[in-house]
Design an enzyme around this catalytic site. Structure first.
Site, PDB file in Angstrom:
ATOM      1  N   GLN A 184      71.481  52.811  47.362  1.00 35.80           N
ATOM      2  CA  GLN A 184      70.418  52.372  48.287  1.00 35.80           C
ATOM      3  C   GLN A 184      71.022  51.445  49.348  1.00 35.80           C
ATOM      4  O   GLN A 184      72.178  51.041  49.224  1.00 35.80           O
ATOM      5  CB  GLN A 184      69.312  51.644  47.500  1.00 35.80           C
ATOM      6  CG  GLN A 184      68.038  52.462  47.369  1.00 35.80           C
ATOM      7  CD  GLN A 184      66.850  51.655  46.898  1.00 35.80           C
ATOM      8  OE1 GLN A 184      67.014  50.600  46.297  1.00 35.80           O
ATOM      9  NE2 GLN A 184      65.652  52.153  47.129  1.00 35.80           N
TER      10      GLN A 184
ATOM     11  N   ASP B 165      62.126  56.772  51.899  1.00 33.61           N
ATOM     12  CA  ASP B 165      62.109  58.026  51.147  1.00 33.61           C
ATOM     13  C   ASP B 165      61.661  59.267  51.919  1.00 33.61           C
ATOM     14  O   ASP B 165      62.345  60.272  51.930  1.00 33.61           O
ATOM     15  CB  ASP B 165      61.201  57.890  49.918  1.00 33.61           C
ATOM     16  CG  ASP B 165      61.652  56.772  48.988  1.00 33.61           C
ATOM     17  OD1 ASP B 165      62.514  55.965  49.379  1.00 33.61           O
ATOM     18  OD2 ASP B 165      61.132  56.711  47.870  1.00 33.61           O
TER      19      ASP B 165
ATOM     20  N   GLY C 204      66.254  54.455  51.278  1.00 33.01           N
ATOM     21  CA  GLY C 204      65.177  53.493  51.041  1.00 33.01           C
ATOM     22  C   GLY C 204      63.926  53.852  51.828  1.00 33.01           C
ATOM     23  O   GLY C 204      62.854  53.315  51.595  1.00 33.01           O
TER      24      GLY C 204
ATOM     25  N   TRP D 218      65.128  48.001  41.098  1.00 35.29           N
ATOM     26  CA  TRP D 218      65.572  48.768  42.269  1.00 35.29           C
ATOM     27  C   TRP D 218      66.558  47.921  43.067  1.00 35.29           C
ATOM     28  O   TRP D 218      66.379  46.702  43.199  1.00 35.29           O
ATOM     29  CB  TRP D 218      64.378  49.135  43.157  1.00 35.29           C
ATOM     30  CG  TRP D 218      63.872  50.524  42.934  1.00 35.29           C
ATOM     31  CD1 TRP D 218      64.083  51.598  43.736  1.00 35.29           C
ATOM     32  CD2 TRP D 218      63.056  51.006  41.847  1.00 35.29           C
ATOM     33  NE1 TRP D 218      63.458  52.713  43.216  1.00 35.29           N
ATOM     34  CE2 TRP D 218      62.833  52.379  42.065  1.00 35.29           C
ATOM     35  CE3 TRP D 218      62.524  50.410  40.706  1.00 35.29           C
ATOM     36  CZ2 TRP D 218      62.084  53.169  41.192  1.00 35.29           C
ATOM     37  CZ3 TRP D 218      61.781  51.192  39.833  1.00 35.29           C
ATOM     38  CH2 TRP D 218      61.569  52.550  40.075  1.00 35.29           C
TER      39      TRP D 218
ATOM     40  N   GLU E 111      52.447  47.102  49.162  1.00 34.42           N
ATOM     41  CA  GLU E 111      53.739  47.763  49.380  1.00 34.42           C
ATOM     42  C   GLU E 111      54.020  47.906  50.876  1.00 34.42           C
ATOM     43  O   GLU E 111      55.110  47.630  51.351  1.00 34.42           O
ATOM     44  CB  GLU E 111      53.726  49.139  48.695  1.00 34.42           C
ATOM     45  CG  GLU E 111      55.084  49.820  48.698  1.00 34.42           C
ATOM     46  CD  GLU E 111      55.124  51.070  47.829  1.00 34.42           C
ATOM     47  OE1 GLU E 111      54.052  51.523  47.383  1.00 34.42           O
ATOM     48  OE2 GLU E 111      56.227  51.586  47.609  1.00 34.42           O
TER      49      GLU E 111
ATOM     50  N   TRP F 269      67.819  47.577  46.500  1.00 37.24           N
ATOM     51  CA  TRP F 269      67.595  46.688  47.656  1.00 37.24           C
ATOM     52  C   TRP F 269      66.359  45.824  47.461  1.00 37.24           C
ATOM     53  O   TRP F 269      66.264  44.743  48.050  1.00 37.24           O
ATOM     54  CB  TRP F 269      67.659  47.431  48.988  1.00 37.24           C
ATOM     55  CG  TRP F 269      66.562  48.345  49.430  1.00 37.24           C
ATOM     56  CD1 TRP F 269      65.785  49.139  48.658  1.00 37.24           C
ATOM     57  CD2 TRP F 269      66.150  48.578  50.800  1.00 37.24           C
ATOM     58  NE1 TRP F 269      64.923  49.864  49.452  1.00 37.24           N
ATOM     59  CE2 TRP F 269      65.122  49.550  50.763  1.00 37.24           C
ATOM     60  CE3 TRP F 269      66.555  48.081  52.036  1.00 37.24           C
ATOM     61  CZ2 TRP F 269      64.497  50.008  51.927  1.00 37.24           C
ATOM     62  CZ3 TRP F 269      65.934  48.538  53.195  1.00 37.24           C
ATOM     63  CH2 TRP F 269      64.924  49.485  53.138  1.00 37.24           C
ATOM     64  N   ASP F 270      65.427  46.261  46.604  1.00 31.65           N
ATOM     65  CA  ASP F 270      64.302  45.377  46.275  1.00 31.65           C
ATOM     66  C   ASP F 270      64.822  44.081  45.658  1.00 31.65           C
ATOM     67  O   ASP F 270      64.357  42.985  45.987  1.00 31.65           O
ATOM     68  CB  ASP F 270      63.368  46.036  45.247  1.00 31.65           C
ATOM     69  CG  ASP F 270      62.662  47.271  45.791  1.00 31.65           C
ATOM     70  OD1 ASP F 270      63.365  48.255  46.097  1.00 31.65           O
ATOM     71  OD2 ASP F 270      61.424  47.260  45.899  1.00 31.65           O
TER      72      ASP F 270
ATOM     73  N   TYR G 223      53.363  56.198  53.716  1.00 31.05           N
ATOM     74  CA  TYR G 223      54.667  55.715  53.251  1.00 31.05           C
ATOM     75  C   TYR G 223      55.644  55.428  54.395  1.00 31.05           C
ATOM     76  O   TYR G 223      55.422  54.506  55.151  1.00 31.05           O
ATOM     77  CB  TYR G 223      55.184  56.770  52.282  1.00 31.05           C
ATOM     78  CG  TYR G 223      55.820  56.206  51.051  1.00 31.05           C
ATOM     79  CD1 TYR G 223      55.332  55.080  50.436  1.00 31.05           C
ATOM     80  CD2 TYR G 223      56.946  56.818  50.504  1.00 31.05           C
ATOM     81  CE1 TYR G 223      55.940  54.579  49.307  1.00 31.05           C
ATOM     82  CE2 TYR G 223      57.550  56.338  49.372  1.00 31.05           C
ATOM     83  CZ  TYR G 223      57.053  55.218  48.783  1.00 31.05           C
ATOM     84  OH  TYR G 223      57.662  54.736  47.676  1.00 31.05           O
TER      85      TYR G 223
HETATM   86  C1  GLC Z   1      60.147  53.415  47.173  1.00 30.65           C
HETATM   87  C2  GLC Z   1      60.683  52.941  48.518  1.00 30.65           C
HETATM   88  C3  GLC Z   1      62.040  52.295  48.314  1.00 30.65           C
HETATM   89  C4  GLC Z   1      61.917  51.171  47.290  1.00 30.65           C
HETATM   90  C5  GLC Z   1      61.238  51.642  46.005  1.00 30.65           C
HETATM   91  C6  GLC Z   1      60.877  50.493  45.083  1.00 30.65           C
HETATM   92  O1  GLC Z   1      60.946  54.394  46.605  1.00 30.65           O
HETATM   93  O2  GLC Z   1      60.772  53.982  49.427  1.00 30.65           O
HETATM   94  O3  GLC Z   1      62.554  51.797  49.519  1.00 30.65           O
HETATM   95  O4  GLC Z   1      63.169  50.649  46.994  1.00 30.65           O
HETATM   96  O5  GLC Z   1      60.057  52.321  46.301  1.00 30.65           O
HETATM   97  O6  GLC Z   1      60.077  49.547  45.739  1.00 30.65           O
END
Ligand code: GLC
Length: 422
Positions: free
Chosen positions: A100, A160, A158, A32, A390, A34-35, A346
């Site tokens: 993202q 969601d 990001g 992913w 998370e 920004w992760d 979330y």
């Molecule tokens: C979810 C989060 C997102 C993140 C992804 C992977 O979709 O909302 O921000 O990048 O998970 O961790």
């Protein structure tokens, strides 16, 4: 080394799939966007080479137009939905068709700052790609020419299922969603995940992009979901400042000048996201012109982006004080006094370590050390209580979502678990 430091390193290493790291094996088995950027900050504390590699792998998936995808499917995994076939971008490696929050340039600046000239060759490799990505936002996602970021899918934020997307997403026709089976709710309690209605909207928007052949200009002009996201806008503005500093270090004067123009535009344009009645920066729907009217954790990214008059900052801090009185741990993703607040669900309540990290940096840079220290100590306590999850409930500290979570472990190593500065 403390036990938590060891555990955090082990999470990064266990989730390392060779050149990229999965957010958590069970729920999110790919790379992913920004992760990966936040993860690089974690790796930088014990393996700088691996930190650069994470960013390089991300940017290697860049499309010719400068776009950097939100997921890179380095392989297939039958347990993940929606996978590469649903996205249908026909890329190698397979990717999603949306982006993202562009935090990568800010991370690269930190990696370079830590290592200095020894890292110049690596910086030179990623720099043009970051420049191309930032240009893509300006060219494709700034329809009012104000330096803002328009998103065409809630996942691009990001955040969601933030309630900021409820009204605009409710206008999205969901026939295109078709029938499908979710996998996320097999792995995590459904009370912590987006609802079925939201998932229909997400999938309908994926179908819309797929049918438009993932031509980004066309999607930006015609998408049934077009929202200026306060989070992406603030993060991009901050990333522009960091990219500018990198351009200056590299003697890239023309690029530096180009970025200065974009920064000025965004500084002037950000007022479009200020909701005077609420006294906060909020996302705004392009199609209706309405702001969400909600104070979210992203509202406070104004400090990180370096925007807002003294008076606006005071109003934001008044909200923060009020939220502090209503929540045990800062910063909930939504104002706990808002009707849509949902403590374990979330982005409608929980606290996220990566957001706290950006907020704390912003507060520290604006001379608000107390708030910065407070966010660090809250994040630290949440991790000490139950480990690397998370996200966390802002009222009780209970974990929410997936466990052995990479970016939370990275934030521990790079920030919350460190006793000194931000
Ligand atoms: C979810 C989060 C997102 C993140 C992804 C992977 O979709 O909302 O921000 O990048 O998970 O961790």
């Amino acid at each position: 080394m403390s036990a938590l430091n060891e555990q955090a390193r082990a999470i990064l290493q266990d989730n390392d799939r060779g050149g990229f790291t999965v957010p958590t094996g069970s729920l999110y088995p790919f790379q992913w966007n920004w992760d990966s950027a936040f993860t690089a900050l974690g790796f930088a504390t014990f393996d700088p080479d691996r930190a650069w590699l994470e960013i390089e792998t991300l940017l290697d998936a860049q499309w010719e137009d400068g776009f950097v995808p939100h997921i890179i499917f380095h392989g297939d995994d039958q347990d993940y939905f929606p996978g590469p076939k649903v996205w249908g971008t026909n890329r190698r490696p397979a990717t999603s068709g949306i982006t993202q929050p562009p935090v990568a340039a800010s991370v690269v600046r930190q990696l370079y700052h830590a290592e200095g000239p020894a890292a110049e060759a690596r910086l030179r490799r990623v720099f043009p790609k970051l420049v191309a990505w930032h240009r893509w936002f300006r060219r494709v996602r700034d329809p009012l020419n104000k330096g803002l970021v328009m998103i065409v899918h809630p996942w691009e934020s990001g955040r969601d299922n933030s309630p900021e997307w409820d009204a605009p997403a409710n206008a999205v026709p969901t026939e295109g969603a078709g029938t499908y089976e979710r996998r996320d709710v097999h792995v995590v309690d459904s009370a912590m995940r987006p609802t079925k209605q939201q998932y229909d909207q997400y999938l309908a928007l994926v179908a819309f992009g797929r049918e438009a052949g993932w031509r980004h200009e066309e999607i930006a002009a015609t998408s049934p979901f077009q929202v200026f996201d306060v989070g992406c806008t603030m993060i991009l503005l901050r990333a522009e400042r960091d990219l500018h500093a990198l351009a200056v270090s590299l003697g890239e004067e023309d690029v530096a000048t180009e970025i200065e123009v974009r920064i000025s535009l965004a500084q002037a344009g950000i007022g479009h996201l200020w909701d005077e009645a609420v006294g906060a920066y909020c996302s705004r729907d392009l199609r209706t012109g309405n702001t969400s009217g909600m104070v979210t954790s992203a509202s406070f990214l104004a400090f990180y982006a370096g925007v807002g008059s003294d008076q606006q900052r005071e109003r934001l801090l008044e909200h923060l004080q009020r939220i502090d009185a209503a929540a045990k741990y800062l910063v909930p993703s939504l104002d706990p006094q808002h009707a849509e607040f949902d403590a374990p669900r979330y982005w409608r309540g929980p606290v996220w370590a990566v957001v706290n990290y950006m907020l704390a940096r912003g507060f520290a840079e604006c001379g608000l050390e107390e708030w910065s220290d407070r966010l660090k100590s809250d994040t630290r306590q949440l991790i000490e209580l139950t480990g690397f999850h998370e996200a966390y409930c802002p009222l009780t500290g209970q974990p929410t979502g997936g466990d052995t979570f990479t970016w939370t472990a990275a934030m521990w190593l790079a920030w919350a678990g460190q006793l000194d500065d931000v």
